[in-house]
Design a protein around this motif. Structure first.
Motif, PDB file in Angstrom:
ATOM      1  N   LEU A 221       0.863  -1.186   0.000  1.00 13.72           N
ATOM      2  CA  LEU A 221       0.000   0.000   0.000  1.00 13.72           C
ATOM      3  C   LEU A 221       0.893   1.227   0.000  1.00 13.72           C
ATOM      4  O   LEU A 221       1.769   1.355   0.880  1.00 13.72           O
ATOM      5  CB  LEU A 221      -0.880   0.033   1.260  1.00 13.72           C
ATOM      6  N   ILE A 222       0.707   2.091  -0.968  1.00 16.83           N
ATOM      7  CA  ILE A 222       1.367   3.403  -0.940  1.00 16.83           C
ATOM      8  C   ILE A 222       0.429   4.290  -0.136  1.00 16.83           C
ATOM      9  O   ILE A 222      -0.703   4.554  -0.534  1.00 16.83           O
ATOM     10  CB  ILE A 222       1.635   3.931  -2.365  1.00 16.83           C
ATOM     11  N   LYS A 223       0.902   4.683   1.065  1.00 15.63           N
ATOM     12  CA  LYS A 223       0.033   5.329   2.050  1.00 15.63           C
ATOM     13  C   LYS A 223      -0.172   6.819   1.730  1.00 15.63           C
ATOM     14  O   LYS A 223       0.588   7.405   0.939  1.00 15.63           O
ATOM     15  CB  LYS A 223       0.651   5.148   3.441  1.00 15.63           C
ATOM     16  N   PRO A 224      -1.154   7.463   2.400  1.00 17.57           N
ATOM     17  CA  PRO A 224      -1.483   8.864   2.057  1.00 17.57           C
ATOM     18  C   PRO A 224      -0.318   9.846   2.198  1.00 17.57           C
ATOM     19  O   PRO A 224      -0.241  10.819   1.430  1.00 17.57           O
ATOM     20  CB  PRO A 224      -2.604   9.200   3.060  1.00 17.57           C
ATOM     21  N   ASP A 225       0.605   9.619   3.129  1.00 16.02           N
ATOM     22  CA  ASP A 225       1.740  10.552   3.270  1.00 16.02           C
ATOM     23  C   ASP A 225       2.655  10.480   2.050  1.00 16.02           C
ATOM     24  O   ASP A 225       3.220  11.492   1.629  1.00 16.02           O
ATOM     25  CB  ASP A 225       2.520  10.308   4.571  1.00 16.02           C
ATOM     26  N   ALA A 226       2.776   9.302   1.447  1.00 17.02           N
ATOM     27  CA  ALA A 226       3.604   9.166   0.235  1.00 17.02           C
ATOM     28  C   ALA A 226       2.959   9.910  -0.929  1.00 17.02           C
ATOM     29  O   ALA A 226       3.642  10.587  -1.709  1.00 17.02           O
ATOM     30  CB  ALA A 226       3.786   7.699  -0.111  1.00 17.02           C
ATOM     31  N   LEU A 227       1.618   9.797  -1.016  1.00 15.03           N
ATOM     32  CA  LEU A 227       0.914  10.528  -2.083  1.00 15.03           C
ATOM     33  C   LEU A 227       1.070  12.033  -1.869  1.00 15.03           C
ATOM     34  O   LEU A 227       1.368  12.784  -2.796  1.00 15.03           O
ATOM     35  CB  LEU A 227      -0.565  10.144  -2.100  1.00 15.03           C
ATOM     36  N   LYS A 228       0.901  12.465  -0.605  1.00 15.59           N
ATOM     37  CA  LYS A 228       0.981  13.905  -0.311  1.00 15.59           C
ATOM     38  C   LYS A 228       2.372  14.455  -0.612  1.00 15.59           C
ATOM     39  O   LYS A 228       2.513  15.575  -1.090  1.00 15.59           O
ATOM     40  CB  LYS A 228       0.630  14.140   1.168  1.00 15.59           C
ATOM     41  N   ASN A 229       3.414  13.662  -0.349  1.00 16.84           N
ATOM     42  CA  ASN A 229       4.788  14.119  -0.586  1.00 16.84           C
ATOM     43  C   ASN A 229       5.296  13.778  -1.981  1.00 16.84           C
ATOM     44  O   ASN A 229       6.491  13.878  -2.251  1.00 16.84           O
ATOM     45  CB  ASN A 229       5.715  13.516   0.478  1.00 16.84           C
TER      46      ASN A 229
ATOM     47  N   LEU B  25       5.743  10.956  -3.556  1.00 12.05           N
ATOM     48  CA  LEU B  25       6.779   9.917  -3.593  1.00 12.05           C
ATOM     49  C   LEU B  25       6.326   8.655  -4.331  1.00 12.05           C
ATOM     50  O   LEU B  25       7.030   7.642  -4.316  1.00 12.05           O
ATOM     51  CB  LEU B  25       7.198   9.558  -2.156  1.00 12.05           C
ATOM     52  N   THR B  26       5.163   8.711  -4.956  1.00 17.50           N
ATOM     53  CA  THR B  26       4.627   7.507  -5.624  1.00 17.50           C
ATOM     54  C   THR B  26       5.590   6.985  -6.693  1.00 17.50           C
ATOM     55  O   THR B  26       5.902   5.791  -6.734  1.00 17.50           O
ATOM     56  CB  THR B  26       3.261   7.824  -6.276  1.00 17.50           C
ATOM     57  N   GLY B  27       6.068   7.888  -7.540  1.00 17.00           N
ATOM     58  CA  GLY B  27       6.958   7.471  -8.635  1.00 17.00           C
ATOM     59  C   GLY B  27       8.243   6.876  -8.094  1.00 17.00           C
ATOM     60  O   GLY B  27       8.735   5.845  -8.588  1.00 17.00           O
ATOM     61  N   TYR B  28       8.774   7.504  -7.046  1.00 13.42           N
ATOM     62  CA  TYR B  28      10.007   6.995  -6.438  1.00 13.42           C
ATOM     63  C   TYR B  28       9.799   5.576  -5.900  1.00 13.42           C
ATOM     64  O   TYR B  28      10.614   4.680  -6.144  1.00 13.42           O
ATOM     65  CB  TYR B  28      10.441   7.941  -5.304  1.00 13.42           C
ATOM     66  N   ILE B  29       8.682   5.382  -5.187  1.00 10.86           N
ATOM     67  CA  ILE B  29       8.411   4.062  -4.595  1.00 10.86           C
ATOM     68  C   ILE B  29       8.237   3.015  -5.699  1.00 10.86           C
ATOM     69  O   ILE B  29       8.801   1.914  -5.626  1.00 10.86           O
ATOM     70  CB  ILE B  29       7.166   4.135  -3.669  1.00 10.86           C
TER      71      ILE B  29
ATOM     72  N   ARG C  16      -8.116  11.853  -0.302  1.00 12.84           N
ATOM     73  CA  ARG C  16      -7.781  10.742   0.606  1.00 12.84           C
ATOM     74  C   ARG C  16      -7.735   9.434  -0.185  1.00 12.84           C
ATOM     75  O   ARG C  16      -8.770   8.857  -0.489  1.00 12.84           O
ATOM     76  CB  ARG C  16      -8.840  10.623   1.718  1.00 12.84           C
ATOM     77  N   ARG C  17      -6.520   9.014  -0.528  1.00 15.07           N
ATOM     78  CA  ARG C  17      -6.397   7.782  -1.322  1.00 15.07           C
ATOM     79  C   ARG C  17      -5.184   6.974  -0.893  1.00 15.07           C
ATOM     80  O   ARG C  17      -4.223   7.513  -0.332  1.00 15.07           O
ATOM     81  CB  ARG C  17      -6.216   8.100  -2.816  1.00 15.07           C
ATOM     82  N   VAL C  18      -5.271   5.697  -1.211  1.00 17.74           N
ATOM     83  CA  VAL C  18      -4.152   4.780  -1.041  1.00 17.74           C
ATOM     84  C   VAL C  18      -4.012   4.064  -2.377  1.00 17.74           C
ATOM     85  O   VAL C  18      -5.018   3.808  -3.044  1.00 17.74           O
ATOM     86  CB  VAL C  18      -4.492   3.787   0.098  1.00 17.74           C
ATOM     87  N   ILE C  19      -2.779   3.766  -2.797  1.00 17.25           N
ATOM     88  CA  ILE C  19      -2.595   2.934  -3.998  1.00 17.25           C
ATOM     89  C   ILE C  19      -2.249   1.531  -3.524  1.00 17.25           C
ATOM     90  O   ILE C  19      -1.277   1.349  -2.772  1.00 17.25           O
ATOM     91  CB  ILE C  19      -1.502   3.503  -4.919  1.00 17.25           C
TER      92      ILE C  19
ATOM     93  N   ASN D 268       5.255   6.196   7.747  1.00 16.73           N
ATOM     94  CA  ASN D 268       6.356   5.480   7.092  1.00 16.73           C
ATOM     95  C   ASN D 268       6.076   5.120   5.630  1.00 16.73           C
ATOM     96  O   ASN D 268       6.687   4.215   5.077  1.00 16.73           O
ATOM     97  CB  ASN D 268       6.742   4.249   7.917  1.00 16.73           C
ATOM     98  N   LEU D 269       5.148   5.848   5.012  1.00 12.92           N
ATOM     99  CA  LEU D 269       4.972   5.903   3.552  1.00 12.92           C
ATOM    100  C   LEU D 269       4.390   4.669   2.869  1.00 12.92           C
ATOM    101  O   LEU D 269       3.757   4.774   1.827  1.00 12.92           O
ATOM    102  CB  LEU D 269       6.312   6.235   2.852  1.00 12.92           C
TER     103      LEU D 269
END
Ligand code: CDP
Ligand code: MG
Length: 247
Positions: free
Chosen positions: A12-20, A22-26, A85-88, A144-145
């Motif tokens: 799960l790519i968590k909401p803090d990762a989306l907000k920052n 960081l999706t592409g990096y992850i 508010r989303r999670v991938i 923790n993203l």
């Protein structure tokens, strides 16, 4: 390829990762080039309370559980913008999928991740102090993203919790499926086999379901104790469903 060879894990790519952003990096850290693993499923999910609480059921009663639920539902990072508010959610598949991804993800605590494994994804996370109205620190939350299944049994439970069979191409199904022979409806913690006003139809006859989900519904319908809760079956059918958003 025999189905048992399909090691599978949930990320799960968590909401803090989306907000920052960081999706592409992850995604590049977890790419097939780095891991040898392939996508079997991927979806954007607005997480309702049922799904959040089932996902973190093992932590029920712990001090960090309420803030954790707010975190995974996106309430912590997007208090005033519900649409963001989303999670991938991603299913990765291939040899040793669970330990390979946990290794790249790093320690749960971002400070430990930074010290012990600076290149890990969670090394980019942070610890947030939670304060009461007077400004006093009353706890902390680990932003923790990313989530990654901890072992094969958790991976099976979590993938069935987040994904319907037809979110994953049939040849990549990691677990057995079968077709429902009945209608099943859900309304406020109860299961029905005939339509009830304001209920949500979970299965119609012929719909493909995880075999273990149907076993649970059949047991509940016969008044017997199911292997896991009704909410674990229905959560994925209510997320991204307008009627399920406020649950
Ligand atoms: O995610 P992981 O399996 O590594 O850790 P966990 O112990 O299952 O905890 C689930 C999640 O709860 C963590 O990823 C953190 O986001 C959060 N957590 C927290 O906020 N404070 C703690 N003391 C422990 C966990
Ligand atoms: Mg865990």
């Amino acid at each position: 390829m025999h189905k048992k060879e399909l090691d599978t894990t949930l990320v799960l790519i968590k909401p803090d990762a989306l907000k920052n952003s960081l999706t592409g990096y992850i995604l590049s850290q977890l790419s097939e080039f780095n891991t040898g693993l392939r996508f079997a499923g991927m979806k954007v999910v607005q997480v309702n309370r049922i799904l959040a609480e089932e996902h973190y059921a093992e932590h029920r009663g712990k001090v960090f559980y309420p803030p954790l639920i707010d975190y995974i539902m996106g309430l912590a990072h997007y208090p005033n913008t519900p649409d963001r508010r989303r999670v991938i959610a991603i299913v990765y598949q291939g040899p040793n999928a669970v330990p390979k991804i946990r290794q790249i993800v790093g320690s749960t605590d971002p400070h430990c991740a930074r010290e012990g494994q600076p290149g890990s994804i969670r090394a980019l996370g942070m610890i947030v102090h939670l304060r009461n109205e007077k400004g006093e620190v009353i706890g902390q939350r680990m932003d923790n993203l990313i989530h990654a299944s901890a072992n094969a049994a958790d991976a099976e439970r979590e993938i069935k919790l987040w994904f319907k069979p037809n979110d994953i191409p049939p040849r990549l199904h990691p677990f057995p499926t079968r077709q429902s022979e009945k209608h099943y409806y859900y309304k406020v913690k109860r299961l029905f086999t005939c339509y009830e006003p304001e209920s949500v139809c979970i299965f119609a006859p012929g719909d493909e379901a995880w075999e273990s989900d149907l076993d649970v519904l059949e047991k509940i319908d016969r008044g017997k104790k199911p292997a896991y809760p009704l909410e674990t079956v229905v959560a994925k059918y209510l997320s991204n469903e307008a009627r399920g958003m406020n649950l």
